[in-house]
Motif scaffolding. Structure first.
Motif, PDB file in Angstrom:
ATOM      1  N   ILE A 194       0.874  -1.170   0.000  1.00  0.00           N
ATOM      2  CA  ILE A 194       0.000   0.000   0.000  1.00  0.00           C
ATOM      3  C   ILE A 194       0.910   1.219   0.000  1.00  0.00           C
ATOM      4  CG2 ILE A 194      -1.789   1.296   1.217  1.00  0.00           C
ATOM      5  CD1 ILE A 194      -2.675  -1.394   2.459  1.00  0.00           C
ATOM      6  N   VAL A 195       0.773   2.031  -1.049  1.00  0.00           N
ATOM      7  CA  VAL A 195       1.618   3.213  -1.216  1.00  0.00           C
ATOM      8  C   VAL A 195       0.788   4.444  -0.859  1.00  0.00           C
ATOM      9  CG1 VAL A 195       3.067   4.515  -2.803  1.00  0.00           C
ATOM     10  CG2 VAL A 195       2.840   2.021  -3.085  1.00  0.00           C
ATOM     11  N   HIS A 196       1.200   5.131   0.202  1.00  0.00           N
ATOM     12  CA  HIS A 196       0.491   6.316   0.683  1.00  0.00           C
ATOM     13  C   HIS A 196       1.012   7.578  -0.003  1.00  0.00           C
ATOM     14  CE1 HIS A 196      -1.525   4.113   3.924  1.00  0.00           C
ATOM     15  NE2 HIS A 196      -0.416   3.394   3.974  1.00  0.00           N
ATOM     16  N   PRO A 197       0.205   8.643  -0.017  1.00  0.00           N
ATOM     17  CA  PRO A 197       0.624   9.885  -0.694  1.00  0.00           C
ATOM     18  C   PRO A 197       1.905  10.490  -0.127  1.00  0.00           C
ATOM     19  CG  PRO A 197      -1.668  10.048   0.054  1.00  0.00           C
ATOM     20  CD  PRO A 197      -1.126   8.738   0.535  1.00  0.00           C
ATOM     21  N   ASP A 198       2.189  10.236   1.161  1.00  0.00           N
ATOM     22  CA  ASP A 198       3.402  10.787   1.763  1.00  0.00           C
ATOM     23  C   ASP A 198       4.640   9.950   1.455  1.00  0.00           C
ATOM     24  OD1 ASP A 198       3.031   8.541   3.354  1.00  0.00           O
ATOM     25  OD2 ASP A 198       2.853   9.662   5.238  1.00  0.00           O
ATOM     26  N   GLY A 199       4.465   8.884   0.643  1.00  0.00           N
ATOM     27  CA  GLY A 199       5.588   8.038   0.260  1.00  0.00           C
ATOM     28  C   GLY A 199       5.769   6.812   1.124  1.00  0.00           C
ATOM     29  N   LYS A 200       5.044   6.756   2.243  1.00  0.00           N
ATOM     30  CA  LYS A 200       5.137   5.582   3.115  1.00  0.00           C
ATOM     31  C   LYS A 200       4.573   4.369   2.372  1.00  0.00           C
ATOM     32  CE  LYS A 200       3.552   3.587   7.419  1.00  0.00           C
ATOM     33  NZ  LYS A 200       2.506   3.608   8.415  1.00  0.00           N
ATOM     34  N   ILE A 201       5.240   3.221   2.529  1.00  0.00           N
ATOM     35  CA  ILE A 201       4.809   1.993   1.875  1.00  0.00           C
ATOM     36  C   ILE A 201       4.626   0.914   2.927  1.00  0.00           C
ATOM     37  CG2 ILE A 201       5.377   0.221   0.178  1.00  0.00           C
ATOM     38  CD1 ILE A 201       7.166   2.350  -1.201  1.00  0.00           C
ATOM     39  N   GLU A 202       3.417   0.352   2.984  1.00  0.00           N
ATOM     40  CA  GLU A 202       3.137  -0.757   3.893  1.00  0.00           C
ATOM     41  C   GLU A 202       3.259  -2.064   3.118  1.00  0.00           C
ATOM     42  OE1 GLU A 202      -0.463  -0.512   6.307  1.00  0.00           O
ATOM     43  OE2 GLU A 202      -0.636   1.569   5.632  1.00  0.00           O
ATOM     44  N   LYS A 203       3.888  -3.049   3.724  1.00  0.00           N
ATOM     45  CA  LYS A 203       4.070  -4.358   3.086  1.00  0.00           C
ATOM     46  C   LYS A 203       3.418  -5.423   3.958  1.00  0.00           C
ATOM     47  CE  LYS A 203       7.681  -7.716   2.132  1.00  0.00           C
ATOM     48  NZ  LYS A 203       9.115  -7.989   2.289  1.00  0.00           N
ATOM     49  N   THR A 204       2.594  -6.274   3.336  1.00  0.00           N
ATOM     50  CA  THR A 204       1.938  -7.363   4.056  1.00  0.00           C
ATOM     51  C   THR A 204       2.100  -8.649   3.261  1.00  0.00           C
ATOM     52  OG1 THR A 204       0.268  -5.791   4.854  1.00  0.00           O
ATOM     53  CG2 THR A 204      -0.243  -8.137   5.080  1.00  0.00           C
ATOM     54  N   GLU A 205       2.632  -9.679   3.901  1.00  0.00           N
ATOM     55  CA  GLU A 205       2.711 -11.003   3.278  1.00  0.00           C
ATOM     56  C   GLU A 205       1.321 -11.626   3.365  1.00  0.00           C
ATOM     57  OE1 GLU A 205       5.303 -12.055   1.602  1.00  0.00           O
ATOM     58  OE2 GLU A 205       6.460 -10.284   2.178  1.00  0.00           O
ATOM     59  N   MET A 206       0.867 -12.227   2.275  1.00  0.00           N
ATOM     60  CA  MET A 206      -0.510 -12.703   2.186  1.00  0.00           C
ATOM     61  C   MET A 206      -0.569 -14.186   1.826  1.00  0.00           C
ATOM     62  SD  MET A 206      -2.161  -9.729   2.535  1.00  0.00           S
ATOM     63  CE  MET A 206      -3.799  -9.989   1.897  1.00  0.00           C
ATOM     64  N   GLU A 207      -1.677 -14.825   2.219  1.00  0.00           N
ATOM     65  CA  GLU A 207      -2.034 -16.160   1.753  1.00  0.00           C
ATOM     66  C   GLU A 207      -3.407 -16.028   1.120  1.00  0.00           C
ATOM     67  OE1 GLU A 207      -1.631 -19.345   4.535  1.00  0.00           O
ATOM     68  OE2 GLU A 207       0.313 -18.602   5.236  1.00  0.00           O
ATOM     69  N   PHE A 208      -3.525 -16.419  -0.154  1.00  0.00           N
ATOM     70  CA  PHE A 208      -4.755 -16.262  -0.912  1.00  0.00           C
ATOM     71  C   PHE A 208      -5.437 -17.608  -1.113  1.00  0.00           C
ATOM     72  CE2 PHE A 208      -1.720 -13.034  -2.561  1.00  0.00           C
ATOM     73  CZ  PHE A 208      -2.391 -11.886  -2.196  1.00  0.00           C
ATOM     74  N   ASP A 209      -6.662 -17.568  -1.600  1.00  0.00           N
ATOM     75  CA  ASP A 209      -7.321 -18.791  -2.030  1.00  0.00           C
ATOM     76  C   ASP A 209      -7.325 -18.832  -3.556  1.00  0.00           C
ATOM     77  OD1 ASP A 209      -9.455 -17.206  -2.970  1.00  0.00           O
ATOM     78  OD2 ASP A 209     -10.647 -17.538  -1.177  1.00  0.00           O
ATOM     79  N   GLU A 210      -7.840 -19.909  -4.106  1.00  0.00           N
ATOM     80  CA  GLU A 210      -7.799 -20.105  -5.558  1.00  0.00           C
ATOM     81  C   GLU A 210      -8.631 -19.093  -6.337  1.00  0.00           C
ATOM     82  OE1 GLU A 210      -8.786 -22.570  -3.395  1.00  0.00           O
ATOM     83  OE2 GLU A 210      -6.878 -23.623  -3.271  1.00  0.00           O
TER      84      GLU A 210
END
Length: 75
Positions: A32-48
């Motif tokens: 997730i890239v915020h307007p102030d340049g901060k970037i949040e990173k989340t490792e995910m597990e998805f379904d099919e």
């Protein structure tokens, strides 16, 4: 043979979301890239159904280069 990851993005009014999906095991990363340049990173597990879900949510296909450039900015 290895499966290539798929990349998606969507720009909202005040932020951008980029998603990397590995269809071999349905894992990935969300940025997730915020307007102030901060970037949040989340490792995910998805379904099919994640690829259909992203399409319904109006994500468009993106490239690995854009995703990795933002990933490099994660602190």
């Amino acid at each position: 043979m290895s499966t290539l990851s798929k990349y998606f993005k969507r720009t909202f009014e005040d932020y951008k979301v980029l998603v990397k999906v590995n269809p071999a095991d349905w894992t990935g990363t969300e940025l997730i890239v915020h307007p102030d340049g901060k970037i949040e990173k989340t490792e995910m597990e998805f379904d099919e159904e994640v690829l259909e879900d992203l399409a319904v949510d109006e994500f468009e296909e993106a490239g690995a280069m854009e995703f990795n450039l933002y990933l490099k900015g994660v602190k």
